[in-house]
Write an enzyme that holds these catalytic residues in place. Structure first.
Site: not given
Length: 268
Positions: A92, A173, A176, A187, A191
Site C-alpha cells: 500500500k 498479534g 504490530e 495505513d 488505502k
C-alpha cells in the site's frame, strides 16, 4: 510476510492448483539475509540475496513483491514489468507514493500489475463502479483499518484505556510491535488514496490527504460519545467538492445509527 506466503503456497498448493488449473512453483526467494530468523522455514537452496537474478531468471514467469517499503520494492516492480512479467503486490505504501509512476507503465508493457490485496474488497468495488462510465462516485466512506477498529471497539465495550488495549492487541498479534502505521492513520491514508485513484481515474498525492490517527483518543472521549449516542471510528473519506475537485481524508469521525440509510457525521 515473505515466509508466510511461501508457507501458504506449500500448505495449500494442491488446493490452489485445483482451483486455478495451474500449479504454482516457487522458483526462488530473494531475501536480505539467508540466516535471519523467520516465522516459517524456507529451504536454504531456495533463497538468494540477489533479487535481480530472480527477476531476470527466464524460468520465473510471475514476480511477487513482498519486500515492503517504497525504494527497492519499486525498483523490483519496474524491472519485472520492463521484462514483461506480471507483478503481484500488496504494498500500500508503494502504491500510494509511486502509483502514478508505476501503474501507467503497465499498459505500454502489456503486463498485469495485480494490487487487489492492497485494499481488498473495496478496490474491487471501486473498479466495478468505474466501469459504469455514465456514473459518478461522489462519496466514499469506510472503515479501512482493522487494527484501529479493533482497538476502538474494545475501548468502547470494555471501558479500557487506549494504551492498555494497544498493548494487549500487540501481545495477541492484532497490532504490530511498531504500530504507528496503523494508529496514526497512515495505513488508512494509503488505502483511501488508492481507492480515490481507482474510483476517479487520477492519482491522489498522499501529501494532499488530511490525516488523523487514534493515538489521542481517551476513555473519556469514548464515554462522552456513547452518552450522546455516537461511536468514534477512524474513517477513510473521499468527497467530491463543489468545483468537482475531490478531497480525501483519513480522520476520526463519530456517526450515529450506522444502520440507517442516511447518516449524519460529526467530527470528533
Amino acid at each position: 510476510m515473505g515466509s508466510g506466503v511461501f508457507h501458504a503456497l506449500q500448505l495449500n498448493g494442491s488446493l490452489l492448483a485445483s482451483r486455478i488449473g495451474v500449479k504454482v512453483n516457487v522458483r526462488k526467494v530473494a531475501v536480505k539475509a539467508v540466516d535471519e530468523p523467520r516465522p516459517y522455514a524456507i529451504p536454504q537452496s531456495s533463497m538468494t540475496t540477489d533479487w535481480q537474478a530472480v527477476v531476470h531468471d527466464p524460468q520465473v514467469n510471475v514476480v511477487a513483491e513482498l519486500a515492503g517499503g517504497t525504494t527497492i520494492a519499486r525498483t523490483m516492480i519496474l524491472s519485472a514489468l520492463r521484462l514483461g512479467k506480471p507483478v503481484v503486490t500488496a504494498n500500500k505504501a508503494l502504491l500510494s507514493a509511486h502509483g502514478k509512476n508505476c501503474l501507467p507503465r503497465r499498459g505500454s508493457m502489456g503486463r498485469t500489475f495485480i494490487t487487489k490485496r492492497a485494499c481488498a474488497a473495496a478496490s474491487r468495488l471501486s473498479r466495478r463502479c468505474a466501469r459504469f462510465r455514465g456514473d459518478r462516485i461522489t462519496h466514499l466512506y469506510g472503515i479501512v483499518n482493522g487494527t484501529c477498529n479493533y482497538i476502538l471497539t474494545r475501548m468502547k465495550l470494555e471501558g479500557a484505556d487506549f494504551a492498555a488495549v494497544l498493548k494487549d492487541a500487540q501481545a495477541q498479534g492484532y497490532a504490530e510491535a511498531e504500530p504507528s502505521l496503523d494508529i496514526d492513520g497512515l495505513d488508512a491514508m494509503h488505502k483511501i488514496g488508492i481507492l480515490a485513484s481507482l474510483a476517479h481515474g487520477f492519482w491522489v498525492n498522499p501529501k494532499d490527504i488530511y490525516v488523523e490517527g487514534i493515538r489521542s483518543i481517551t476513555r473519556t472521549d469514548i464515554q462522552f460519545a456513547n452518552q450522546l449516542g455516537y461511536t468514534i471510528k477512524l474513517l477513510g473519506i473521499i468527497k467530491q467538492g463543489e468545483s468537482r475537485k475531490h478531497r480525501a481524508r483519513a480522520s476520526r469521525f463519530r456517526f450515529i445509527r450506522p444502520w440507517c440509510r442516511t447518516r449524519t457525521y460529526w467530527q470528533a
